[in-house]
Design an enzyme around this catalytic site. Sequence first.
Site, mmCIF file in Angstrom:
data_model
loop_
_atom_site.group_PDB
_atom_site.id
_atom_site.type_symbol
_atom_site.label_atom_id
_atom_site.label_comp_id
_atom_site.label_asym_id
_atom_site.label_seq_id
_atom_site.Cartn_x
_atom_site.Cartn_y
_atom_site.Cartn_z
ATOM 1 N N ASP A 127 44.898 111.937 -39.913
ATOM 2 C CA ASP A 127 44.499 113.103 -40.167
ATOM 3 C C ASP A 127 43.976 113.620 -38.669
ATOM 4 O O ASP A 127 43.457 114.654 -38.658
ATOM 5 C CB ASP A 127 43.306 113.206 -40.981
ATOM 6 C CG ASP A 127 42.005 112.482 -40.747
ATOM 7 O OD1 ASP A 127 42.094 111.760 -39.827
ATOM 8 O OD2 ASP A 127 41.029 112.587 -41.215
ATOM 9 N N ASN A 154 55.410 105.332 -24.775
ATOM 10 C CA ASN A 154 54.991 106.231 -23.792
ATOM 11 C C ASN A 154 56.004 106.367 -22.478
ATOM 12 O O ASN A 154 55.842 105.794 -21.377
ATOM 13 C CB ASN A 154 53.555 105.892 -23.049
ATOM 14 C CG ASN A 154 52.950 106.712 -22.410
ATOM 15 O OD1 ASN A 154 53.444 107.826 -22.119
ATOM 16 N ND2 ASN A 154 52.095 106.660 -21.547
ATOM 17 N N ASP A 166 55.913 106.141 -17.565
ATOM 18 C CA ASP A 166 54.426 105.929 -17.880
ATOM 19 C C ASP A 166 54.053 104.488 -18.531
ATOM 20 O O ASP A 166 53.135 103.701 -18.382
ATOM 21 C CB ASP A 166 53.796 106.938 -18.706
ATOM 22 C CG ASP A 166 53.662 108.267 -18.092
ATOM 23 O OD1 ASP A 166 53.791 108.057 -16.768
ATOM 24 O OD2 ASP A 166 53.565 109.175 -18.626
ATOM 25 N N ASP A 169 53.878 101.371 -15.920
ATOM 26 C CA ASP A 169 52.923 100.901 -14.947
ATOM 27 C C ASP A 169 51.627 100.686 -15.755
ATOM 28 O O ASP A 169 51.466 100.712 -16.816
ATOM 29 C CB ASP A 169 52.574 102.258 -14.034
ATOM 30 C CG ASP A 169 52.395 103.343 -14.710
ATOM 31 O OD1 ASP A 169 51.612 103.407 -15.653
ATOM 32 O OD2 ASP A 169 52.787 104.683 -14.346
ATOM 33 N N ASP A 177 48.987 112.110 -19.599
ATOM 34 C CA ASP A 177 49.305 110.988 -19.980
ATOM 35 C C ASP A 177 48.639 110.246 -21.241
ATOM 36 O O ASP A 177 49.137 109.610 -22.106
ATOM 37 C CB ASP A 177 49.190 109.974 -18.979
ATOM 38 C CG ASP A 177 49.818 108.588 -19.217
ATOM 39 O OD1 ASP A 177 50.956 108.548 -19.954
ATOM 40 O OD2 ASP A 177 49.813 107.524 -18.337
ATOM 41 N N ASP A 386 56.896 114.436 -21.241
ATOM 42 C CA ASP A 386 57.470 114.530 -22.680
ATOM 43 C C ASP A 386 58.978 114.581 -22.785
ATOM 44 O O ASP A 386 59.444 114.983 -23.513
ATOM 45 C CB ASP A 386 56.853 115.837 -23.153
ATOM 46 C CG ASP A 386 55.386 116.239 -23.488
ATOM 47 O OD1 ASP A 386 54.801 115.011 -23.433
ATOM 48 O OD2 ASP A 386 54.872 117.304 -23.539
ATOM 49 N N CYS A 644 81.466 117.234 -25.471
ATOM 50 C CA CYS A 644 81.305 116.389 -24.703
ATOM 51 C C CYS A 644 80.524 116.449 -23.317
ATOM 52 O O CYS A 644 80.093 115.865 -22.664
ATOM 53 C CB CYS A 644 82.605 115.757 -24.361
ATOM 54 S SG CYS A 644 83.659 115.181 -25.910
#
Length: 662
Positions: A127, A154, A166, A169, A177, A386, A644
């Site tokens: 939630d 991530n 991300d 590392d 992040d 993203d 394609c």
Amino acid sequence: MLRERTVRLLHGSRVEAVYVLGTYLWTDVYSAAPAGAQTFSLKHSEHVQVEVVCDGQAEDVVTSGKRRWPLSPSTTLRLTMNQASTEASSDKVTVNYYEQEGNTPIDQAGLFLTAIEISLDVDADRDGMVEKNNPRKASWTWGPEGQGAILLVNCDRDTPWLSKEDCRDEKVFSKEDLKDMSQMILRTKGPDRLPAGHEMVLYISMSDSDKVGVFYVENPFFGQRYIHILGRQKLYHVVKYTGGSAELLFFVEGLRFPDEGFSGLVSIHVSLLEYMAKDIPLTPIFTDTVMFRIAPWIMTPNILPPVSVYVCCMKDNYLFLKEVKNLVEKTNCELKVCFQYINRGDRWIQVRNPSLGRTWSRQEESLKVHTLAPSSSVCENSAGPDFGYVNREPLFEPVTSLDSFGNLEVSPPVTVNGKTYPLGRILIGSSFPLSGGRRMTKVVQDFLQAQQVQAPVELYSDWLTVGHVDEFMTFIPIPGTEQFRMLMASTSACYKLFREKQKEGHGEAIMFKGLGGMSSKRITINKILSNESLVQENQYFQRCLDWNRDILKKELGLTEQDIIDLPALFKMDEYRQARAYFPNMVNMIVLDKDLGIPKPFGPQVEEVCCLETHVRSLLEPLGLCCTFVDDISAYHKFLGEVHCGTNVRRKPFTFKWWHMVP
């Protein structure tokens, strides 16, 4: 969490014990009794509850010091506390031992207690809030009533100037992040410091160390720093106990998608450890566990709204780019051109970069987009906020053209024999079941199967020179509804149309008009219909198409009313496989109601291509807009078409993937 722990008392002793609320602590009162003792009585402080268990019967100690119980080897005490201690050893239980007839204790034993409250918590009810001590936090179940925390891989790059994704590392460079991570809270309550000889440890198993990473917020109120404490080579972290009532915030990231041998479930544990004696390792007296499921890699079908259209810029596709730009301008999405310094001469962005799959957590703001592809400069340079990619490369299997991702499609949501697939089903092309032909590599097939939410279907595509499923089928939405149609290439539909035009007196209508070398051969409807070799080849190709049609109807729960046949012709190459005779119209780009269809350069009937006219008559009554894109020199002659050479990033499903039952 229910735990049993035995503390053995010795007569005349003072024993200290630490335990965690929510557990039971057992003491062996019989072994502590002195010689001659026959009965015992109890005293305890107000926050301690005591039960005497004798021969399996339990009795609460209501009054302290008056009631006596007989001693026997089966007699034990069960102790609980209803709140955490404010000071170490501040609560106690005293046992007085008596002879049979005496009223004065002959000996005494004391147990001094320190109770600590420990709870490792996650958002187990999905939630958006990390609730306290959810009883189902250490398990994971599917479905609308399911429970269990969710974790994202991530693999985007929220700081674009960095070279690594991300998840590769051990640093956090931005708050963005953190939005791709799930929160985990360690809640503790107790005295100012842990009693001597005790410590708390957060840890993961060796098998999970390459699948999950954990960051800790250091100095949360003064210049926050995010310290990487678990994952990769780090299996445990000693937690600093702060005393009183405290909440320690951790951020958890996924490092790998579910795959062959990895279900996607990972666990994180916290243990309270006790030092027993010199040269003896610390032993756990309490462990709390939470479980996450790593969100799957999810493909998005054509029926979902487009966000961005990707296309490569080449020396010879300027006109194609211009037409695609005009098409995209009709929609609400943006065009992203991958220039040559990035694409390195590779025009096939669909090949290197499949239909953009998405995964997402419980938070809509945590949407992430991922591609699945062999190692590719296009993917590497596209990674950004993203937006990430997944790389699967076989170690020993040969890679064929079936491993290019025009051979990877996904259906809209379907229901088959009462079983619902709310995220659709993945479609991959393979060889005929009895042949030893080309197949998509096992490492990719295993990856797709492991995601669980879009159960893959194998089709037969090895009859084609290139061998991609997008050469003979696609899906289109019906605007204003949740319905769709499946488009299939059909050689029989093409011959039927050409025979109709021949009967209407257009047998000499010319194909490929205005295309120089191709039109100089003066290919007409009459010539195509009289070419017996071509007719026989396309009868065979139609059988291959019909084989796939039957699989698709069965596995997607489709009827004939759900399928629209688009005219197509193929010709055999030297390996007796099929390549498109004219630009293959089913290999289109779908942008809501706007379709970018390969321009077929079909027979001209009254100065209009009869193939285009026929396709418009099939699709435009559904509310779709057909735009025919000239790809013949930039893509068709290289054995590909519009689909394609383009790729589309789409909005995600509104359906929550964890609500389904695979």
